[in-house]
Write a protein that holds these residues in place. Structure first.
Motif, PDB file in Angstrom:
ATOM      1  N   MET A  48       0.913  -1.172   0.130  1.00  0.00           N
ATOM      2  CA  MET A  48       0.020  -0.108  -0.103  1.00  0.00           C
ATOM      3  C   MET A  48       0.904   1.270  -0.044  1.00  0.00           C
ATOM      4  SD  MET A  48      -3.125  -0.816   2.591  1.00  0.00           S
ATOM      5  CE  MET A  48      -3.612   1.030   2.545  1.00  0.00           C
ATOM      6  N   LYS A  49       0.193   2.396  -0.555  1.00  0.00           N
ATOM      7  CA  LYS A  49       1.066   3.712  -0.632  1.00  0.00           C
ATOM      8  C   LYS A  49       0.239   4.627   0.223  1.00  0.00           C
ATOM      9  CE  LYS A  49       3.118   6.966  -3.791  1.00  0.00           C
ATOM     10  NZ  LYS A  49       3.118   7.428  -5.295  1.00  0.00           N
ATOM     11  N   PHE A  50       0.843   5.195   1.208  1.00  0.00           N
ATOM     12  CA  PHE A  50       0.277   6.409   2.199  1.00  0.00           C
ATOM     13  C   PHE A  50       0.807   7.730   1.884  1.00  0.00           C
ATOM     14  CE2 PHE A  50       0.053   2.264   4.298  1.00  0.00           C
ATOM     15  CZ  PHE A  50      -1.379   2.314   4.975  1.00  0.00           C
ATOM     16  N   VAL A  51       0.185   8.494   1.835  1.00  0.00           N
ATOM     17  CA  VAL A  51       0.774  10.109   1.969  1.00  0.00           C
ATOM     18  C   VAL A  51       0.215  10.657   3.376  1.00  0.00           C
ATOM     19  CG1 VAL A  51       0.392  12.351   1.085  1.00  0.00           C
ATOM     20  CG2 VAL A  51       0.753  10.452  -0.440  1.00  0.00           C
ATOM     21  N   PHE A  52       1.457  11.519   4.059  1.00  0.00           N
ATOM     22  CA  PHE A  52       1.221  11.961   5.329  1.00  0.00           C
ATOM     23  C   PHE A  52       1.206  13.454   4.752  1.00  0.00           C
ATOM     24  CE2 PHE A  52       2.684   8.722   8.710  1.00  0.00           C
ATOM     25  CZ  PHE A  52       1.525   7.991   8.447  1.00  0.00           C
ATOM     26  N   PHE A  53       0.308  14.277   5.246  1.00  0.00           N
ATOM     27  CA  PHE A  53       0.095  15.680   4.924  1.00  0.00           C
ATOM     28  C   PHE A  53       0.007  16.298   6.088  1.00  0.00           C
ATOM     29  CE2 PHE A  53      -2.953  19.019   3.062  1.00  0.00           C
ATOM     30  CZ  PHE A  53      -1.757  19.815   2.963  1.00  0.00           C
ATOM     31  N   ALA A  54       0.943  17.480   6.178  1.00  0.00           N
ATOM     32  CA  ALA A  54       0.895  18.446   7.554  1.00  0.00           C
ATOM     33  C   ALA A  54       1.577  20.118   6.986  1.00  0.00           C
ATOM     34  CB  ALA A  54       1.799  17.897   8.628  1.00  0.00           C
ATOM     35  N   ASN A  55       1.177  20.876   7.858  1.00  0.00           N
ATOM     36  CA  ASN A  55       1.468  22.253   7.413  1.00  0.00           C
ATOM     37  C   ASN A  55       2.997  22.407   7.614  1.00  0.00           C
ATOM     38  OD1 ASN A  55       1.427  22.260  10.166  1.00  0.00           O
ATOM     39  ND2 ASN A  55      -0.309  23.629  10.395  1.00  0.00           N
ATOM     40  N   THR A  56       3.699  21.591   8.397  1.00  0.00           N
ATOM     41  CA  THR A  56       5.096  21.809   8.452  1.00  0.00           C
ATOM     42  C   THR A  56       5.791  20.545   8.317  1.00  0.00           C
ATOM     43  OG1 THR A  56       5.256  21.625  10.762  1.00  0.00           O
ATOM     44  CG2 THR A  56       4.888  23.697   9.981  1.00  0.00           C
ATOM     45  N   GLN A  65      -2.994  22.526  -6.419  1.00  0.00           N
ATOM     46  CA  GLN A  65      -1.714  21.867  -6.418  1.00  0.00           C
ATOM     47  C   GLN A  65      -1.932  20.666  -5.925  1.00  0.00           C
ATOM     48  OE1 GLN A  65       0.252  23.756  -9.175  1.00  0.00           O
ATOM     49  NE2 GLN A  65       1.630  22.804  -7.715  1.00  0.00           N
ATOM     50  N   LEU A  66      -2.393  20.510  -4.626  1.00  0.00           N
ATOM     51  CA  LEU A  66      -2.684  19.288  -3.730  1.00  0.00           C
ATOM     52  C   LEU A  66      -3.528  18.174  -4.547  1.00  0.00           C
ATOM     53  CD1 LEU A  66      -2.392  17.915  -1.200  1.00  0.00           C
ATOM     54  CD2 LEU A  66      -4.565  19.137  -0.231  1.00  0.00           C
ATOM     55  N   VAL A  67      -4.391  18.811  -5.368  1.00  0.00           N
ATOM     56  CA  VAL A  67      -5.179  17.817  -6.151  1.00  0.00           C
ATOM     57  C   VAL A  67      -4.008  17.110  -7.205  1.00  0.00           C
ATOM     58  CG1 VAL A  67      -7.146  17.327  -7.977  1.00  0.00           C
ATOM     59  CG2 VAL A  67      -7.378  18.851  -5.994  1.00  0.00           C
ATOM     60  N   LYS A  68      -3.498  18.133  -7.883  1.00  0.00           N
ATOM     61  CA  LYS A  68      -2.397  17.511  -8.665  1.00  0.00           C
ATOM     62  C   LYS A  68      -1.444  16.745  -8.289  1.00  0.00           C
ATOM     63  CE  LYS A  68      -1.237  21.261 -10.629  1.00  0.00           C
ATOM     64  NZ  LYS A  68      -0.617  22.269 -11.784  1.00  0.00           N
ATOM     65  N   LEU A  69      -0.841  16.787  -6.855  1.00  0.00           N
ATOM     66  CA  LEU A  69      -0.017  16.023  -6.402  1.00  0.00           C
ATOM     67  C   LEU A  69      -0.811  14.660  -5.947  1.00  0.00           C
ATOM     68  CD1 LEU A  69       1.789  18.435  -4.010  1.00  0.00           C
ATOM     69  CD2 LEU A  69       2.720  17.202  -5.773  1.00  0.00           C
ATOM     70  N   LEU A  70      -1.837  14.926  -5.535  1.00  0.00           N
ATOM     71  CA  LEU A  70      -2.572  13.192  -5.067  1.00  0.00           C
ATOM     72  C   LEU A  70      -2.895  12.538  -6.548  1.00  0.00           C
ATOM     73  CD1 LEU A  70      -4.770  14.483  -2.245  1.00  0.00           C
ATOM     74  CD2 LEU A  70      -2.833  13.426  -2.066  1.00  0.00           C
ATOM     75  N   ARG A  71      -3.254  13.049  -7.307  1.00  0.00           N
ATOM     76  CA  ARG A  71      -3.561  12.470  -8.760  1.00  0.00           C
ATOM     77  C   ARG A  71      -2.009  11.872  -8.995  1.00  0.00           C
ATOM     78  NH1 ARG A  71      -7.434  16.633 -11.940  1.00  0.00           N
ATOM     79  NH2 ARG A  71      -9.576  15.810 -10.794  1.00  0.00           N
ATOM     80  N   ALA A  99      -9.279  17.677  -1.398  1.00  0.00           N
ATOM     81  CA  ALA A  99      -8.631  17.263  -2.736  1.00  0.00           C
ATOM     82  C   ALA A  99      -8.587  15.688  -2.917  1.00  0.00           C
ATOM     83  CB  ALA A  99      -7.015  17.645  -2.438  1.00  0.00           C
ATOM     84  N   ALA A 100      -8.880  15.021  -1.931  1.00  0.00           N
ATOM     85  CA  ALA A 100      -8.880  13.655  -2.058  1.00  0.00           C
ATOM     86  C   ALA A 100     -10.021  13.131  -2.712  1.00  0.00           C
ATOM     87  CB  ALA A 100      -8.607  12.838  -0.697  1.00  0.00           C
ATOM     88  N   ARG A 101     -10.991  13.789  -2.534  1.00  0.00           N
ATOM     89  CA  ARG A 101     -12.410  13.592  -3.262  1.00  0.00           C
ATOM     90  C   ARG A 101     -12.021  13.857  -4.671  1.00  0.00           C
ATOM     91  NH1 ARG A 101     -17.440  16.022   0.254  1.00  0.00           N
ATOM     92  NH2 ARG A 101     -17.018  14.931   2.152  1.00  0.00           N
ATOM     93  N   ALA A 102     -11.591  15.016  -4.905  1.00  0.00           N
ATOM     94  CA  ALA A 102     -11.323  15.463  -6.579  1.00  0.00           C
ATOM     95  C   ALA A 102     -10.352  14.393  -7.383  1.00  0.00           C
ATOM     96  CB  ALA A 102     -10.836  16.811  -6.638  1.00  0.00           C
ATOM     97  N   ALA A 103      -9.187  13.902  -6.270  1.00  0.00           N
ATOM     98  CA  ALA A 103      -8.040  12.991  -6.955  1.00  0.00           C
ATOM     99  C   ALA A 103      -8.449  11.518  -6.718  1.00  0.00           C
ATOM    100  CB  ALA A 103      -7.045  13.186  -6.184  1.00  0.00           C
ATOM    101  N   SER A 104      -9.892  11.223  -5.889  1.00  0.00           N
ATOM    102  CA  SER A 104     -10.172   9.874  -6.057  1.00  0.00           C
ATOM    103  C   SER A 104      -9.471   8.841  -5.204  1.00  0.00           C
ATOM    104  CB  SER A 104     -10.377   9.162  -7.436  1.00  0.00           C
ATOM    105  OG  SER A 104     -11.490   9.792  -8.204  1.00  0.00           O
ATOM    106  N   VAL A 105      -8.958   9.604  -4.042  1.00  0.00           N
ATOM    107  CA  VAL A 105      -7.972   8.771  -3.178  1.00  0.00           C
ATOM    108  C   VAL A 105      -9.165   7.748  -2.658  1.00  0.00           C
ATOM    109  CG1 VAL A 105      -6.783   8.975  -1.117  1.00  0.00           C
ATOM    110  CG2 VAL A 105      -6.474  10.745  -3.085  1.00  0.00           C
ATOM    111  N   PRO A 106      -8.653   6.423  -2.323  1.00  0.00           N
ATOM    112  CA  PRO A 106      -9.623   5.504  -1.916  1.00  0.00           C
ATOM    113  C   PRO A 106     -10.063   5.793  -0.289  1.00  0.00           C
ATOM    114  CG  PRO A 106      -8.114   4.487  -3.028  1.00  0.00           C
ATOM    115  CD  PRO A 106      -7.509   5.872  -3.109  1.00  0.00           C
ATOM    116  N   ALA A 107      -9.127   6.331   0.542  1.00  0.00           N
ATOM    117  CA  ALA A 107      -9.516   6.363   1.928  1.00  0.00           C
ATOM    118  C   ALA A 107      -8.597   7.425   2.624  1.00  0.00           C
ATOM    119  CB  ALA A 107      -8.773   5.005   2.593  1.00  0.00           C
ATOM    120  N   VAL A 108      -9.327   8.257   3.543  1.00  0.00           N
ATOM    121  CA  VAL A 108      -8.832   9.295   4.029  1.00  0.00           C
ATOM    122  C   VAL A 108      -8.903   9.175   5.540  1.00  0.00           C
ATOM    123  CG1 VAL A 108      -9.295  11.937   4.346  1.00  0.00           C
ATOM    124  CG2 VAL A 108      -9.561  10.801   2.039  1.00  0.00           C
ATOM    125  N   VAL A 109      -7.810   9.663   6.224  1.00  0.00           N
ATOM    126  CA  VAL A 109      -7.815   9.865   7.728  1.00  0.00           C
ATOM    127  C   VAL A 109      -7.508  11.439   7.879  1.00  0.00           C
ATOM    128  CG1 VAL A 109      -6.801   9.230   9.870  1.00  0.00           C
ATOM    129  CG2 VAL A 109      -7.263   7.503   8.272  1.00  0.00           C
TER     130      VAL A 109
END
Length: 393
Positions: free
Chosen positions: A1-9, A72-78, A99-109
């Motif tokens: 599986m592939k995970f992306v961790f996203f934070a403001n810093t 930009q976030l949508v493009k990165l997730l796509r 962005a996850a909705r627009a990029a069709s990411v299967p699961a979001v936490v």
């Protein structure tokens, strides 16, 4: 599986979520760290973690700039096509969910540690933003393939009561965890009859109780008490309620405290002090400084507000509580510890046991990956999560 961790810093990802990322790596998964540019991001490469940057301004309210950030976030997730996106802090959680909705990411936490500036400040800006943020919460936190992680039951109750998120989509995981092997009591123990050293370690925000800390130091000095006050942390330019460096320097010049600035080696610092103080009236998740201090067996003095009371559950048992905005009460509790070194030691021992039982990062990480497995129970790789549920301490 592939995970992306996203934070403001990148600082947040490195200091608070690195252990979770490495656990996922060890289980055979790919983890990508995403944040605005910063000086910590380059460290991820040495650990085999890829870091991608997203231009993002934490305090921006410019609609055009924010729309560009979201795109930009949508493009990165796509481009990355993760199986799961885990976003941290309020702004990242909202933007990540959209962005996850627009990029069709299967699961979001979505992980929100505390209610933050918008919900705790009485400033005009915060009050103006509150209804907008609430509306965005309701719009983004309700997906069937998403879950919201909060750090204390008070926040869970508040989110549910305000209909910011459905109760069945909320999970409570207390804190981001602490490495109880790295953070442990000093050996041999510090002398109990020496000069009492009191530390406040936090972002330099007024709501963390900085004024009360300084006023308590002034009261004890006026009484002739030989107590050393230490302040660790830096101003937060992205927060309107940050204390600026010239103000802190005034306190230093007045002889009220020592300012240590940013501290890389927190265990080493904690081994030189006796008490951790956090007179916070900020709407905390579970303050990291308190659980690190607890793991090191320090006596803790904090308020009974949400988040803080997750660490000091009973006054006089696993720490001491004071009322918010009460400098005199804070000074009195520090005096009590200065006068009763046996109490100082007992509170530290109880705090250590509390950290082992509830805040050990191995427990927190396992509870986090269990949330991932809950969202994607049939995905290849979930079996490895379930196979490693036993955690030894």
């Amino acid at each position: 599986m592939k995970f992306v961790f996203f934070a403001n810093t990148d600082w947040y990802l490195y200091n608070f979520r690195l252990a979770t990322a490495r656990r996922l790596q060890a289980d055979g998964h790919e983890v990508v760290m995403m944040s605005p540019p910063g000086e910590f991001g380059a460290r991820f490469a040495a650990l085999g973690l890829r870091w991608v940057t997203l231009p993002m301004h934490r305090a921006s309210l410019n609609p055009l700039r924010e729309a560009a950030t979201l795109w930009q976030l949508v493009k990165l997730l796509r481009r990355e096509r993760p199986d799961l996106l885990h976003s941290f802090t309020v702004k990242c959680a909202i933007y990540g969910a959209l962005a996850a909705r627009a990029a069709s990411v299967p699961a979001v936490v979505n992980a929100v540690a505390g209610m933050g500036y918008v919900f705790t400040s009485d400033s005009f800006k915060a009050r103006s933003l509150r209804p907008v943020v609430k509306a965005l919460f309701r719009a983004t936190f309700g997906g069937v393939r998403s879950l919201l992680i909060l750090q204390n039951p008070d926040d869970a109750t508040a989110f549910a009561a305000s209909r910011l998120a459905r109760p069945d989509r909320i999970r409570v995981i207390r804190s981001s965890g602490v490495n109880t092997t790295r953070f442990q009591p000093v050996n041999p123990p510090r002398r109990r009859d020496g000069r009492l050293r009191v530390l406040l370690a936090a972002r330099l925000l007024w709501e963390k109780g900085l004024q009360e800390f300084v006023d308590a130091a002034r009261l004890l000095r006026e009484q002739g008490r030989d107590v050393e006050f230490l302040l660790a942390g830096m101003p937060d330019p992205g927060n309107p309620r940050s204390v600026n460096a010239p103000q802190v320097q005034q306190w230093v010049d007045a002889g009220l405290l020592q300012w240590l600035g940013h501290v890389d080696d927190m265990p080493a610092l904690l081994h030189t002090v006796d008490v951790m103080v956090l007179p916070s009236y900020y709407r905390e998740g579970v303050p990291r400084s308190l659980i690190e201090a607890a793991a090191c067996g320090l006596a803790i003095v904090t308020t009974g507000l949400p988040g803080c009371r997750e660490v000091v559950t009973q006054h006089g048992v696993d720490g001491l509580r004071v009322d918010a905005r009460d400098a005199r009460g804070l000074a009195d509790q520090i005096i009590a510890l200065d006068d009763d070194r046996e109490l100082l030691w007992q509170l530290g021992c109880s705090a250590r046991q509390r950290a082992l039982a509830d805040f050990d990062e191995r427990l927190v990480i396992q509870r986090t990956v269990d949330v991932y497995a809950e969202l994607m129970p049939n995905h290849v790789g979930m079996q490895r999560f379930h196979a490693s549920r036993e955690v030894s301490i």
